[in-house]
Design an enzyme around this catalytic site. Structure first.
Site, PDB file in Angstrom:
ATOM      1  N   HIS A 193     -13.450  -3.619   7.838  1.00  0.00           N
ATOM      2  CA  HIS A 193     -12.253  -4.060   7.122  1.00  0.00           C
ATOM      3  C   HIS A 193     -12.268  -5.558   6.877  1.00  0.00           C
ATOM      4  CE1 HIS A 193     -10.896  -0.058   7.330  1.00  0.00           C
ATOM      5  NE2 HIS A 193     -10.814  -0.039   8.628  1.00  0.00           N
ATOM      6  N   ARG A 211       0.852  -1.207   0.000  1.00  0.00           N
ATOM      7  CA  ARG A 211       0.000   0.000   0.000  1.00  0.00           C
ATOM      8  C   ARG A 211       0.882   1.249   0.000  1.00  0.00           C
ATOM      9  NH1 ARG A 211      -4.820   2.547   0.784  1.00  0.00           N
ATOM     10  NH2 ARG A 211      -4.776   4.354   2.162  1.00  0.00           N
ATOM     11  N   CYS A 212       0.686   2.085  -1.023  1.00  0.00           N
ATOM     12  CA  CYS A 212       1.413   3.346  -1.126  1.00  0.00           C
ATOM     13  C   CYS A 212       0.412   4.496  -1.136  1.00  0.00           C
ATOM     14  CB  CYS A 212       2.235   3.384  -2.416  1.00  0.00           C
ATOM     15  SG  CYS A 212       3.438   2.043  -2.528  1.00  0.00           S
TER      16      CYS A 212
END
Length: 789
Positions: A730, A551-552
């Site tokens: 989530h 994840r960026c």
């Protein structure tokens, strides 16, 4: 004497084009094997080491690379994988690593923003923020049974790789005390510091292997020296480093993110060969550290900011360094303040960025060049025989004219930024100067507002709502991408989003929710959406930084005074409200969160920038209210993470952070209901300040803690209304009604039922519609069951 040397504590690992991200996701999909992933990683490391060498660094950093996270690397290196995973000898090291990071295959797991959820005993390690950054690390688990052993060859293999490529190697390790500090106890009453004596021999074995490999230095990161440490932890440092010093490899003790304060003399007297300090966050300590540190030790000064993206003021840096260099000579090293993991890779590919603003910036690659310039400048001002070494270190600018040109360019860029009319907005400055003292106070106290709001909205007890976003479907993302590429016009895009909003409103009405949201179909990101519409912001094309794993994030850049030229959300909210007789919340991101999740200008206090953003949000609140929107939510998930590392500075931060929220909200009339949302944080130690935000309703994440988070709110007697999350968004798992009823009954035991709202933990952007509808149907049924009771 050796000339001044340069190095960095670490380098971005994702690659110039996010190669690591795409390789990881390909591997996780099953489309590539371990060998292909390892080959990509080796190519990235080789490229990054070459970049460091070519920029003139004297040592390359090895051990800063990780497929997911550097703490997870140490869990394997030190042989303390949690037993609950039940790993077997047939499982490869990489498969075990990803199982810890993502959960095991029979309980597929994805992390989101620092949270993990549970499937049997195979849930992933918990994630949390790395100190006060937006990077997340995997939390080691410790118990009295935890054992340590030298269990992984990866670090030593990477050292051999770098040496084979001809590099002078500095290995990088997380120090033993920081490693233990970052973990959590799995057993009540157990103190993880008691594991130190079992851990130190393994660190000794690691250092011995590195010594036998011929590394030049080992950097040992102990950033907890910048925290308020209990006495037992402070007292453990001398014994720990006396034991590690026996191995005989030169150790560079590295601290960053915070001043050392009461730990200055401790850090300076530890038996190590060098000390690295953060010369940006602790610039005021450089003189005392230089005085305290024995002259035979190396002092590494992190003079270039590793946490932000602005060019270094080289003249100012040189003025700070020159007296230290005069005193220490070759025992002075130059570095970035911390690992460059927290900055984007390079400005080279930013072809669309405004040229003036681009000239003010320095990403990781450019920061290497700044170190070379500073080294050359120091050596030019020193002895004549060092001048050649200094200019050679500068690489391509090895002649005096080129050096002068580079320095002049940097100086001109800093001057341009200081003088630019784009940075300063006189009208905004005048508005702030004239802001009334009570601009952060609602007209009436909460009980009076509550009575007016209840009369206006006529909601049932246990009112149901959601946090803001609904699933960002493939159709929504495709329409946005087509619009950005110019394949569809603004009118067609707008119509597409209006249809998505209508769909979300219809679904919510059918489910029986009491307070609706428009679903945020038109928003790419909760900060970027607002930043794109505010003066003072700009955006990069490829300014990606790693958040965790693959994840960026691409933070906006706040370069100047922030102001709102026009309304940002009103048309969408009005359209949604026109489709239903039920109240629809206006949805805004709060000023502290916009600040925290951006690269922030460093030429004025953060408090000042936050107040500017607060005034922009205040104007939006006023316009929403004027347009008939009666409930407005201002999300502030980042208030807790903005806390300074030192508790002595909490009060000042919380004063301006909570005031900024109140400034943004207090323009609302008493009958307008202001909500806020906070997620995934420990709140108990800042509850008075959360109460001081004076939101009419706060929604918080509580389902994963089985409502334990609410206990503090109850004991504190939180005065306003509160919506504890009843299910974890989530996870794809859909909890049944009975489970949600149990959680709500638990909540009712600590919070008066008349103050409770019913909602999910967080926004539903990442979920699909089928599971979303099933979960919300059960949630509405749970609320009705409690009303009947």
């Amino acid at each position: 004497m050796k000339p001044i040397q340069t190095h960095i504590p670490g380098f971005p690992r994702i690659g110039a084009a996010r190669e690591l991200k795409f390789a990881l996701e390909k591997h996780w999909r099953g489309d590539s094997g371990e060998a292909e992933l390892e080959a990509t990683a080796a190519a990235l490391r080789a490229r990054h080491w070459a970049q460091q060498r070519d920029a003139g660094l004297d040592l390359v950093s090895v051990g800063d690379f990780a497929f997911y996270d550097q703490v997870a690397n140490h869990i394997q290196l030190l042989g303390c994988e949690p037993a609950r995973f039940g790993f077997t000898a047939e499982q490869s090291q990489l498969a075990r690593y990803f199982a810890m990071a993502r959960g095991v295959s029979h309980g597929r797991h994805e992390h989101h923003e620092g949270c993990s959820h549970h499937h049997q005993d195979a849930h992933a390690l918990e994630m949390t923020k790395w100190f006060d950054t937006n990077y997340h690390y995997l939390v080691p688990e410790f118990s009295p049974e935890t054992a340590f052993s030298l269990a992984c060859e990866r670090l030593f293999a990477e050292v051999a790789e770098a040496q084979a490529l001809g590099h002078a190697v500095k290995a990088v390790l997380i120090g033993p005390l920081t490693f233990l500090w970052l973990g959590k106890e799995r057993a009540a009453g157990f103190d993880r510091l008691s594991l130190l004596e079992k851990l130190l021999p393994v660190y000794g074995a690691v250092l011995d292997r590195l010594k036998r490999q011929g590394v030049h230095w080992v950097q040992v990161d102990e950033p907890i020296l910048g925290l308020d440490l209990p006495p037992a932890w402070r007292n453990a440092f001398e014994h720990t480093y006396w034991q590690l010093a026996q191995v005989g490899v030169p150790l560079l003790l590295a601290t960053y993110f915070s001043p050392l304060e009461e730990n200055v003399s401790l850090a300076c007297r530890l038996p190590v060969a060098g000390l690295h300090v953060d010369g940006v966050r602790a610039a005021h300590e450089l003189t005392s550290v230089a005085d305290w540190l024995p002259v035979h030790k190396v002092l590494s000064v992190g003079i270039v900011d590793g946490r932000n993206i602005w060019r270094t003021d080289l003249d100012l840096a040189l003025a700070q360094l020159a007296p230290i260099a005069a005193k220490r000579g070759g025992k002075l090293w130059l570095s970035t303040s911390c690992s460059l993991l927290h900055t984007p890779f390079s400005l080279e590919q930013e072809t669309a960025l405004d040229p003036e603003i681009k000239n003010w910036l320095a990403f990781a690659g450019e920061k290497l060049g700044e170190l070379a310039l500073l080294k050359a400048a120091l050596l030019r001002t020193g002895a004549d025989d060092a001048q050649g070494a200094g200019l050679a270190a500068f690489g391509s600018a090895a002649d005096s004219a080129a050096f002068d040109a580079a320095w002049s360019t940097a100086r001109a860029a800093c001057a341009s930024r200081r003088a630019s009319p784009r940075v300063h907005n006189p009208a905004l400055a005048a508005r702030i100067a004239a802001l009334p003292q009570d601009a952060d106070r609602r007209a009436s106290p909460f009980p009076a507002r509550q009575a007016l709001q209840r009369a206006r909205f006529q909601l049932p007890s246990f009112p149901t709502t959601t946090i803001g976003s609904f699933p960002q479907t493939h159709a929504i993302r495709s329409a946005r991408a087509s619009f950005k590429r110019g394949e569809i016009g603004a009118a067609a895009y707008r119509q597409s989003m209006r249809e998505e909003i209508a769909y979300a409103i219809a679904r919510q009405e059918e489910l029986g929710l009491d307070v609706l949201v428009h679903g945020e179909a038109e928003r790419n990101d909760m900060v970027e959406y607002f930043g794109e519409q505010l003066d003072g912001f700009t955006f990069t094309q490829l300014g990606w930084v790693q958040s965790y794993g693959s994840r960026c994030v691409k933070p906006p850049v706040i370069y100047g005074d922030v102001a709102r030229p026009r309304a940002m959300t009103v048309d969408w909210a009005v359209h949604a409200q026109s489709l239903t007789g039920k109240p629809v919340k206006g949805m805004l991101t709060g000023p502290v969160t916009i600040l925290q999740w951006s690269f922030v200008r460093d030429d004025q206090p953060r408090a000042q920038t936050t107040l500017q953003i607060a005034l922009a949000i205040r104007d939006e609140v006023a316009d929403l209210e004027q347009a008939g929107i009666g409930i407005i939510q201002i999300d502030e998930p980042a208030v807790r993470e903005g806390l300074p590392l030192r508790r002595s500075r909490w009060g000042e931060y919380l004063d301006w952070a909570t005031r900024a929220f109140r400034v943004s909200a207090s323009v609302a009339a008493d009958a307008t209901q202001i909500h806020t949302h906070m997620c995934y944080a420990e709140f108990n130690d800042i509850l008075p300040q959360i109460a001081a935000m004076d939101a009419d309703v706060i929604t918080i994440e509580t389902s994963r803690s089985a409502m334990e988070l609410l206990t503090g709110f109850g004991a504190f007697r939180y005065p306003n209304e509160i919506g504890p999350g009843v299910y974890d968004i989530h996870s794809p798992r859909v909890p049944d009604t009975a489970e949600m009823v149990r959680l709500l009954k638990k909540a009712s035991a600590v919070i008066p039922a008349a103050q409770l709202w019913v909602n999910p933990d967080c926004g539903l952007k990442t979920r699909g519609w089928p599971e979303t509808e099933s979960a919300l149907r059960n949630m509405v049924a749970a609320a009705r069951e409690l009303r009947a009771a």
